[in-house]
Scaffold this motif. Sequence first.
Motif, PDB file in Angstrom:
ATOM      1  N   UNK A  48      -3.693   4.428  28.033  1.00  0.00           N
ATOM      2  CA  UNK A  48      -2.789   5.000  27.032  1.00  0.00           C
ATOM      3  C   UNK A  48      -3.546   6.015  26.179  1.00  0.00           C
ATOM      4  N   UNK A  49      -2.995   7.211  26.050  1.00  0.00           N
ATOM      5  CA  UNK A  49      -3.670   8.259  25.283  1.00  0.00           C
ATOM      6  C   UNK A  49      -3.726   7.929  23.795  1.00  0.00           C
ATOM      7  N   UNK A  50      -4.649   8.595  23.108  1.00  0.00           N
ATOM      8  CA  UNK A  50      -4.781   8.480  21.655  1.00  0.00           C
ATOM      9  C   UNK A  50      -3.815   9.492  21.029  1.00  0.00           C
ATOM     10  N   UNK A  51      -3.172   9.089  19.945  1.00  0.00           N
ATOM     11  CA  UNK A  51      -2.229   9.993  19.277  1.00  0.00           C
ATOM     12  C   UNK A  51      -2.975  11.003  18.405  1.00  0.00           C
ATOM     13  N   UNK A  52      -2.368  12.173  18.182  1.00  0.00           N
ATOM     14  CA  UNK A  52      -2.946  13.104  17.211  1.00  0.00           C
ATOM     15  C   UNK A  52      -2.826  12.520  15.808  1.00  0.00           C
ATOM     16  N   UNK A  53      -3.667  12.988  14.902  1.00  0.00           N
ATOM     17  CA  UNK A  53      -3.539  12.565  13.501  1.00  0.00           C
ATOM     18  C   UNK A  53      -2.851  13.676  12.708  1.00  0.00           C
ATOM     19  N   UNK A  54      -2.281  13.295  11.577  1.00  0.00           N
ATOM     20  CA  UNK A  54      -1.587  14.254  10.718  1.00  0.00           C
ATOM     21  C   UNK A  54      -2.567  15.284  10.156  1.00  0.00           C
ATOM     22  N   UNK A  55      -2.035  16.473   9.925  1.00  0.00           N
ATOM     23  CA  UNK A  55      -2.843  17.567   9.369  1.00  0.00           C
ATOM     24  C   UNK A  55      -3.511  17.161   8.047  1.00  0.00           C
ATOM     25  N   UNK A  56      -2.802  16.350   7.259  1.00  0.00           N
ATOM     26  CA  UNK A  56      -3.305  16.010   5.919  1.00  0.00           C
ATOM     27  C   UNK A  56      -4.545  15.108   5.947  1.00  0.00           C
ATOM     28  N   UNK A  57      -4.779  14.387   7.072  1.00  0.00           N
ATOM     29  CA  UNK A  57      -5.987  13.542   7.128  1.00  0.00           C
ATOM     30  C   UNK A  57      -6.989  14.039   8.165  1.00  0.00           C
ATOM     31  N   UNK A  58      -6.676  15.137   8.827  1.00  0.00           N
ATOM     32  CA  UNK A  58      -7.582  15.714   9.835  1.00  0.00           C
ATOM     33  C   UNK A  58      -8.882  16.139   9.138  1.00  0.00           C
ATOM     34  N   UNK A  59      -9.977  15.441   9.443  1.00  0.00           N
ATOM     35  CA  UNK A  59     -11.271  15.774   8.835  1.00  0.00           C
ATOM     36  C   UNK A  59     -11.460  15.250   7.427  1.00  0.00           C
ATOM     37  N   UNK A  60     -10.589  14.315   7.015  1.00  0.00           N
ATOM     38  CA  UNK A  60     -10.654  13.777   5.651  1.00  0.00           C
ATOM     39  C   UNK A  60     -11.077  12.308   5.691  1.00  0.00           C
ATOM     40  N   UNK A  61     -11.988  11.926   4.809  1.00  0.00           N
ATOM     41  CA  UNK A  61     -12.366  10.515   4.695  1.00  0.00           C
ATOM     42  C   UNK A  61     -11.244   9.795   3.944  1.00  0.00           C
ATOM     43  N   UNK A  62     -10.650   8.797   4.591  1.00  0.00           N
ATOM     44  CA  UNK A  62      -9.525   8.074   3.976  1.00  0.00           C
ATOM     45  C   UNK A  62     -10.037   6.813   3.258  1.00  0.00           C
ATOM     46  N   UNK A  63      -9.119   6.062   2.667  1.00  0.00           N
ATOM     47  CA  UNK A  63      -9.480   4.895   1.863  1.00  0.00           C
ATOM     48  C   UNK A  63     -10.340   3.870   2.579  1.00  0.00           C
ATOM     49  N   UNK A  64     -10.147   3.753   3.903  1.00  0.00           N
ATOM     50  CA  UNK A  64     -10.921   2.789   4.690  1.00  0.00           C
ATOM     51  C   UNK A  64     -12.352   3.263   4.933  1.00  0.00           C
ATOM     52  N   UNK A  65     -12.632   4.507   4.502  1.00  0.00           N
ATOM     53  CA  UNK A  65     -13.965   5.069   4.748  1.00  0.00           C
ATOM     54  C   UNK A  65     -14.095   5.762   6.094  1.00  0.00           C
ATOM     55  N   UNK A  66     -12.978   5.810   6.858  1.00  0.00           N
ATOM     56  CA  UNK A  66     -13.013   6.426   8.195  1.00  0.00           C
ATOM     57  C   UNK A  66     -12.573   7.887   8.126  1.00  0.00           C
ATOM     58  N   UNK A  67     -13.176   8.679   8.984  1.00  0.00           N
ATOM     59  CA  UNK A  67     -12.802  10.089   9.115  1.00  0.00           C
ATOM     60  C   UNK A  67     -12.426  10.345  10.574  1.00  0.00           C
ATOM     61  N   UNK A  68     -11.265  10.952  10.768  1.00  0.00           N
ATOM     62  CA  UNK A  68     -10.824  11.290  12.130  1.00  0.00           C
ATOM     63  C   UNK A  68     -10.485  12.774  12.195  1.00  0.00           C
ATOM     64  N   UNK A  69     -10.705  13.372  13.363  1.00  0.00           N
ATOM     65  CA  UNK A  69     -10.302  14.767  13.558  1.00  0.00           C
ATOM     66  C   UNK A  69      -9.521  14.895  14.865  1.00  0.00           C
ATOM     67  N   UNK A  70      -8.615  15.846  14.884  1.00  0.00           N
ATOM     68  CA  UNK A  70      -7.852  16.090  16.118  1.00  0.00           C
ATOM     69  C   UNK A  70      -8.745  16.632  17.234  1.00  0.00           C
ATOM     70  N   UNK A  71      -9.825  17.274  16.834  1.00  0.00           N
ATOM     71  CA  UNK A  71     -10.808  17.756  17.818  1.00  0.00           C
ATOM     72  C   UNK A  71     -11.400  16.574  18.599  1.00  0.00           C
ATOM     73  N   UNK A  72     -11.757  15.521  17.857  1.00  0.00           N
ATOM     74  CA  UNK A  72     -12.320  14.320  18.503  1.00  0.00           C
ATOM     75  C   UNK A  72     -11.272  13.610  19.350  1.00  0.00           C
ATOM     76  N   UNK A  73     -10.027  13.615  18.890  1.00  0.00           N
ATOM     77  CA  UNK A  73      -8.947  12.998  19.671  1.00  0.00           C
ATOM     78  C   UNK A  73      -8.878  13.637  21.061  1.00  0.00           C
ATOM     79  N   UNK A  74      -8.992  14.959  21.111  1.00  0.00           N
ATOM     80  CA  UNK A  74      -8.941  15.683  22.389  1.00  0.00           C
ATOM     81  C   UNK A  74     -10.128  15.285  23.277  1.00  0.00           C
ATOM     82  N   UNK A  75     -11.302  15.168  22.676  1.00  0.00           N
ATOM     83  CA  UNK A  75     -12.522  14.787  23.428  1.00  0.00           C
ATOM     84  C   UNK A  75     -12.359  13.402  24.057  1.00  0.00           C
ATOM     85  N   UNK A  76     -11.920  12.444  23.259  1.00  0.00           N
ATOM     86  CA  UNK A  76     -11.783  11.067  23.756  1.00  0.00           C
ATOM     87  C   UNK A  76     -10.627  10.941  24.747  1.00  0.00           C
ATOM     88  N   UNK A  77      -9.553  11.702  24.531  1.00  0.00           N
ATOM     89  CA  UNK A  77      -8.446  11.688  25.498  1.00  0.00           C
ATOM     90  C   UNK A  77      -8.877  12.254  26.843  1.00  0.00           C
TER      91      UNK A  77
END
Length: 209
Positions: free
Chosen positions: A124-153
Amino acid sequence: MKKIVYGLFFGDSITYGEYDGVFGGWVDILKRYALQKFHEGNGDELILFNLGIGGESTEGLLKRLPHDLSARNSQDGNLVFLGYGANDLAIKDGAHIVNPETFKNNIKAAIQQVKPFSNDIYLVSILPVSQKIDGVVVGSGKLRTNEEVVVYNKILKDLAAEYALVYIDFHTAFLKDKEFLLSADGVHPNEKGYGMMAEIAIPIIEKYL
């Protein structure tokens, strides 16, 4: 005589259906669909197990996979869905939770473990993340980018081709309208998103009903 086939959905909180208070997520929609078809008297019985665990990466999957497979093994056959990557690719404290090379090896190891139980394995593919959190450290301390989503997919897609498995491309389906299909956290689908995932997956499970 009717067969009883098991469908095992391994994954993280997106498999589990987090943030969907209406339908319970895409796997639960599929569970209800399969049950309805069985009660209508159509074909074989397909029993689906939602084995999603919030926050899980492929490291966690490998620890529990042998136990879960042996606990839910139908003599008439099993389908196995692997939905991982959204946590693996996240960067926390400056490093990937699971780096791309290890992710690839973990998925390979999972495929090898599943093969004796099932000829029907779906990645099952990984979903894209919203523009507003792309490259942003969120409350959980995690940072995700759509660039990385493409790499892992790409890793998942390549492994699907290598092992002649089916790759379920939810990523492409979400890409254009992701801001409407993702929940407020920018990672999990909302009810519309989960509903669309189920619509894409129904033709896959129909073959076993």
